[in-house]
Design an enzyme around this catalytic site. Structure first.
Site, PDB file in Angstrom:
ATOM      1  CG  ASP A  68       3.099   6.158   7.034  1.00 28.04           C
ATOM      2  OD1 ASP A  68       4.176   6.779   7.102  1.00 28.04           O
ATOM      3  OD2 ASP A  68       2.134   6.355   7.786  1.00 28.04           O
ATOM      4  CB  CYS A  69       1.749   2.289   1.769  1.00 30.22           C
ATOM      5  SG  CYS A  69       0.833   3.636   1.020  1.00 30.22           S
ATOM      6  CE1 TYR A  70       3.216   1.834  -3.674  1.00 26.91           C
ATOM      7  CE2 TYR A  70       1.374   3.146  -2.845  1.00 26.91           C
ATOM      8  CZ  TYR A  70       1.845   2.057  -3.551  1.00 26.91           C
ATOM      9  OH  TYR A  70       0.963   1.189  -4.132  1.00 26.91           O
TER      10      TYR A  70
END
Length: 391
Positions: free
Chosen positions: A143-145
């Protein structure tokens, strides 16, 4: 009981002389003759710094780098530079490339397993030389990368952070390699012909840094050095460091012993002349790296140590036809560096040609370049902040 010296200097005092252009600096080969002709006390009074140098294969070496981020962000799990795999198990876009890592698509890899022509050392040499290399990276996505792959050409200036970090350099002594079997063997010491038809060796001898300070009295964590054409630092003992080797009367180890871990200061100032990718037939790839270390002459002991000559350095000869498949083996003989540099040695009643893997001319060039930096006031000495253990 404390040792009483007739000569006592400090690194701070020597640095003041360097700043004023008054320091007397010689290379390690010049120091041999000075100590012979004047003795260690007079040599210590006259000389402030002795510069050393070596340009030799150093397999335990490599480069940390950060590729930077462009949205959408990526957390790399696999990374390649010019199809050479890099280790990516670090932070999101940090990786490490080792000089002995071979290219995935090297044609020699497919035709002759183990005979790699291009690897990590060549990638680093290309980057230092200002060339572009192909970066490829893959990721599993989070989700963050969310980004899953990236591919582009990059040069040294395109990488966000780059640092040469070498876990093991500057071996204090090493084996001279011979092959007693009836077949050619391919080793990290180069190809060895059957029936002891060549002896390969790797050291700069009397120019070599750790032969000039055998007890590591002036070399430790924080020592500023010449590393591949730029300034660098010793950050501690290298891997496989042996602190209590058997020594001869001059303190020179008789077997492989001390090692150093090294780090660059500014990779963009490095010179590819002093960082060369190599390939040994039948073994694989590595790199030759130039290292120079200044030895401050604080007292007559340091003058004596830096007066070491090739005649004083005894190297162990080992049979790589037997030793390295089995991991054990006896020392066949000790021979001096002077004998090895003569072009042949006598072993078991046979004259055997000797082959250096270390460039004497470039080692001397490094010592002289470091000497020039110091004489111009461009390079000051540093006090180690922590000693490296040695007996």
């Amino acid at each position: 009981m404390a040792t009483t010296f007739e000569v006592n200097k400090t690194i701070s005092e020597i640095n003041e002389r360097i700043k004023k252009g008054k320091a007397v600096v010689v290379n390690a080969e010049e120091m041999v003759e000075i100590v012979r002709s004047k003795g260690k006390v007079e040599a210590a009074k006259e000389i402030d710094v002795v510069t050393t140098g070596t340009f030799s294969p150093m397999c335990s070496s490599g480069m940390f780098f950060n590729i930077g981020q462009v949205p959408p962000l990526i957390k790399t799990s696999e990374v390649w530079l010019n199809n050479v795999p890099c280790y990516a198990g670090l932070a999101a876009v940090d990786s490490y490339i080792g000089v002995t890592e071979p290219s995935d698509d090297d044609p020699l890899n497919k035709v002759h397993p183990g005979r790699f022509a291009y690897g990590g050392g060549h990638v680093i040499e290309d980057l230092i030389a200002g060339k572009t290399v192909r970066l490829k990276a893959k990721a599993y996505g989070t989700d963050c990368y969310p980004r899953r792959e990236i591919e582009k050409d990059v040069s040294l200036k395109d990488l966000k952070d780059v640092s040469i970090l070498n876990p093991r350099n500057c071996y204090q002594n090493y084996n001279a390699a011979v092959n007693m079997t009836s077949r050619t063997v391919y080793t990290y010491m180069g190809p060895l012909k059957p029936n002891q038809r060549n002896v390969n060796f790797a050291t700069a001898g009397q120019l070599s840094p750790l032969f000039n300070d055998p007890y590591l009295k002036t070399i430790g964590m924080g020592t500023r050095i010449f590393l591949a054409g730029a300034k660098g630092y010793v950050i501690g003992a290298g891997t496989q460091h042996v602190k209590t080797p058997q020594r001869n009367e001059r303190g020179i180890p008789l077997t492989p012993s001390g090692t150093l871990m090294l780090k660059s200061s500014n990779v963009t100032e490095m010179d590819s002349r002093y960082f060369r990718g190599l390939s040994f037939p039948g073994y694989g790839c590595t790199a030759s790296i130039g290292v120079g270390i200044p030895i401050p002459i604080l007292n007559e002991d340091m003058a004596w140590y830096t007066g070491v000559s090739d005649e004083d350095i005894q190297m162990p000869v080992k049979d790589y036809g037997y030793d390295y498949p089995n991991g054990v083996g006896n020392i066949l003989a000790h021979v001096t560096m002077k004998e090895l540099k003569s072009g042949s040695i006598s072993l078991n009643g046979k004259d055997i040609p000797t082959v250096p893997l270390t460039s004497h001319s470039i080692s001397l060039e490094i010592a002289d370049k470091l000497k020039d930096w110091i004489q111009k006031g461009e390079f000051l000495l540093t006090e180690p902040v922590e000693e490296i253990e040695s007996d």
